[in-house]
Each structure stands twice: as structure tokens, then as C-alpha cells.
Design a protein around this motif. Structure first.
Motif, short mmCIF file in Angstrom:
data_model
loop_
_atom_site.label_atom_id
_atom_site.label_comp_id
_atom_site.label_asym_id
_atom_site.label_seq_id
_atom_site.Cartn_x
_atom_site.Cartn_y
_atom_site.Cartn_z
N GLY A 65 40.88 36.91 87.83
CA GLY A 65 39.51 36.89 87.32
C GLY A 65 38.45 36.94 88.42
O GLY A 65 37.27 37.19 88.13
N ARG A 66 38.85 36.73 89.65
CA ARG A 66 37.90 36.79 90.78
C ARG A 66 38.18 37.97 91.70
O ARG A 66 37.27 38.55 92.27
N PHE A 67 39.46 38.31 91.87
CA PHE A 67 39.85 39.38 92.77
C PHE A 67 40.33 40.58 91.95
O PHE A 67 40.92 40.42 90.87
N THR A 68 40.09 41.76 92.50
CA THR A 68 40.56 42.99 91.86
C THR A 68 41.21 43.88 92.91
O THR A 68 40.59 44.17 93.95
N ILE A 69 42.42 44.30 92.63
CA ILE A 69 43.13 45.20 93.53
C ILE A 69 43.05 46.61 92.97
O ILE A 69 43.13 46.82 91.75
N SER A 70 42.87 47.57 93.85
CA SER A 70 42.83 48.97 93.43
C SER A 70 43.45 49.84 94.52
O SER A 70 43.68 49.37 95.64
N ARG A 71 43.68 51.07 94.17
CA ARG A 71 44.45 51.92 95.06
C ARG A 71 43.91 53.35 95.01
O ARG A 71 43.64 53.88 93.93
N ASP A 72 43.78 53.97 96.17
CA ASP A 72 43.39 55.38 96.27
C ASP A 72 44.53 56.11 96.98
O ASP A 72 44.62 56.07 98.21
N ASN A 73 45.40 56.73 96.21
CA ASN A 73 46.57 57.37 96.81
C ASN A 73 46.18 58.52 97.73
O ASN A 73 46.88 58.78 98.71
N ALA A 74 45.10 59.21 97.41
CA ALA A 74 44.68 60.33 98.25
C ALA A 74 44.31 59.87 99.65
O ALA A 74 44.42 60.62 100.63
N LYS A 75 43.85 58.63 99.76
CA LYS A 75 43.45 58.08 101.06
C LYS A 75 44.49 57.12 101.62
O LYS A 75 44.26 56.52 102.67
N ASN A 76 45.60 56.95 100.91
CA ASN A 76 46.65 56.01 101.34
C ASN A 76 46.07 54.62 101.58
O ASN A 76 46.47 53.92 102.53
N THR A 77 45.16 54.23 100.74
CA THR A 77 44.41 52.99 100.95
C THR A 77 44.46 52.12 99.70
O THR A 77 44.38 52.63 98.58
N VAL A 78 44.60 50.83 99.93
CA VAL A 78 44.56 49.83 98.87
C VAL A 78 43.40 48.89 99.17
O VAL A 78 43.21 48.49 100.32
N TYR A 79 42.65 48.56 98.13
CA TYR A 79 41.48 47.71 98.29
C TYR A 79 41.70 46.37 97.60
O TYR A 79 42.45 46.25 96.64
N LEU A 80 40.98 45.37 98.09
CA LEU A 80 40.96 44.07 97.45
C LEU A 80 39.51 43.63 97.37
O LEU A 80 38.91 43.30 98.40
N GLN A 81 38.95 43.69 96.17
CA GLN A 81 37.60 43.22 95.95
C GLN A 81 37.66 41.73 95.62
O GLN A 81 38.31 41.34 94.65
N MET A 82 37.01 40.94 96.43
CA MET A 82 37.04 39.49 96.27
C MET A 82 35.65 38.98 95.91
O MET A 82 34.71 39.15 96.69
N ASN A 83 35.54 38.41 94.74
CA ASN A 83 34.27 37.86 94.26
C ASN A 83 34.41 36.35 94.07
O ASN A 83 35.51 35.82 94.00
N SER A 84 33.28 35.70 93.97
CA SER A 84 33.25 34.25 93.74
C SER A 84 34.17 33.53 94.72
O SER A 84 34.98 32.67 94.33
N LEU A 85 34.04 33.87 95.97
CA LEU A 85 34.94 33.32 96.98
C LEU A 85 34.77 31.82 97.13
O LEU A 85 33.66 31.27 96.99
N LYS A 86 35.90 31.17 97.41
CA LYS A 86 35.94 29.72 97.57
C LYS A 86 36.46 29.38 98.96
O LYS A 86 37.18 30.19 99.56
N PRO A 87 36.15 28.21 99.47
CA PRO A 87 36.68 27.82 100.79
C PRO A 87 38.21 27.91 100.85
O PRO A 87 38.76 28.24 101.91
N GLU A 88 38.88 27.66 99.76
CA GLU A 88 40.34 27.73 99.77
C GLU A 88 40.88 29.16 99.84
O GLU A 88 42.09 29.36 99.95
N ASP A 89 40.00 30.14 99.78
CA ASP A 89 40.41 31.53 99.99
C ASP A 89 40.47 31.88 101.48
O ASP A 89 40.91 32.98 101.84
#
Length: 119
Positions: A65-89
Motif C-alpha cells: 500500500g506504500r511501495f509500488t514495484i514496476s518494470r521496464d523490460n526495454a530498459k532492463n530496469t526495475v523501479y521501486l516507488q516508495m511513498n509514505s516513508l517511515k524511519p523503519e524503512d
């Protein structure tokens, strides 16, 4: 053996957002999964999120619910969008290749990228 290079992390305030990316050294077949892992000081490395194809993802309960993983195969890249970050992250974040969403990582670990959540 494929290697990943993670983008620079950084210092973020609690509640803030950050997007990480990791790029593979060569083309990865879409049948393989790529996972984001993290390791906090004094703790074991843990799975954060993993993606195989766009609709096949899995998240740790602590980030769902806070992080979203996505992938762009054309760029051989995987992303991690991190929202509502907490100190424990706060941790060093890594990418790795795996056969399925539930399998163990199969490659070598890169240097990772430090994410610090603090005010």
C-alpha cells in the motif's frame, strides 16, 4: 551472470517519497522475476517487493500500500516507488534476479543504495 546497478538513494523525511531504480547489465527475459530487498543495520536482508510481469507482483506486508514495484523490460530496469516513508524503512536496498515470485534470489549482490528516513 547478470548484475544490477541501483540508483542513488538518499535522505528523506518521514512521510516523504523516493523512487529507486535498478538496471541490469544485460537483457533479462521477462519470465524471470526481479526483487527489491533491503537490509537494515543489525538485521537480516529481507524481501521488499518482487515483480515478474506487470500483473505478477508480491510485497512485504510492511510496505504493502506504500511501495509500488514496476518494470521496464526495454530498459532492463526495475523501479521501486516508495511513498509514505517511515524511519523503519531505513536500510540499504538491493536488486536481485529470481526465477519466480517465491524463489530465492539467484545472483550476486551489488553495492545497494542507502535510504535513510529521518527528520
Amino acid at each position: 551472470q547478470v548484475q544490477f546497478v541501483e540508483s542513488r538513494g538518499g535522505l528523506v523525511q518521514p512521510g516523504g517519497s523516493l523512487r529507486l531504480s535498478c538496471t541490469a547489465s544485460r537483457t533479462i527475459s521477462s519470465i524471470y522475476a526481479v526483487g527489491w530487498y533491503r537490509q537494515a543495520p543489525g538485521k537480516q536482508r529481507e524481501l521488499v517487493a518482487v515483480i515478474r510481469v506487470r500483473s505478477m507482483t508480491k510485497y512485504a506486508s510492511s510496505v504493502k500500500g506504500r511501495f509500488t514495484i514496476s518494470r521496464d523490460n526495454a530498459k532492463n530496469t526495475v523501479y521501486l516507488q516508495m511513498n509514505s516513508l517511515k524511519p523503519e524503512d531505513t536500510a540499504v536496498y538491493y536488486c536481485n534476479l529470481q526465477d519466480t515470485l517465491d524463489s530465492s534470489p539467484r545472483g550476486s549482490w551489488g553495492q545497494g543504495t542507502q535510504v535513510t528516513v529521518s527528520s
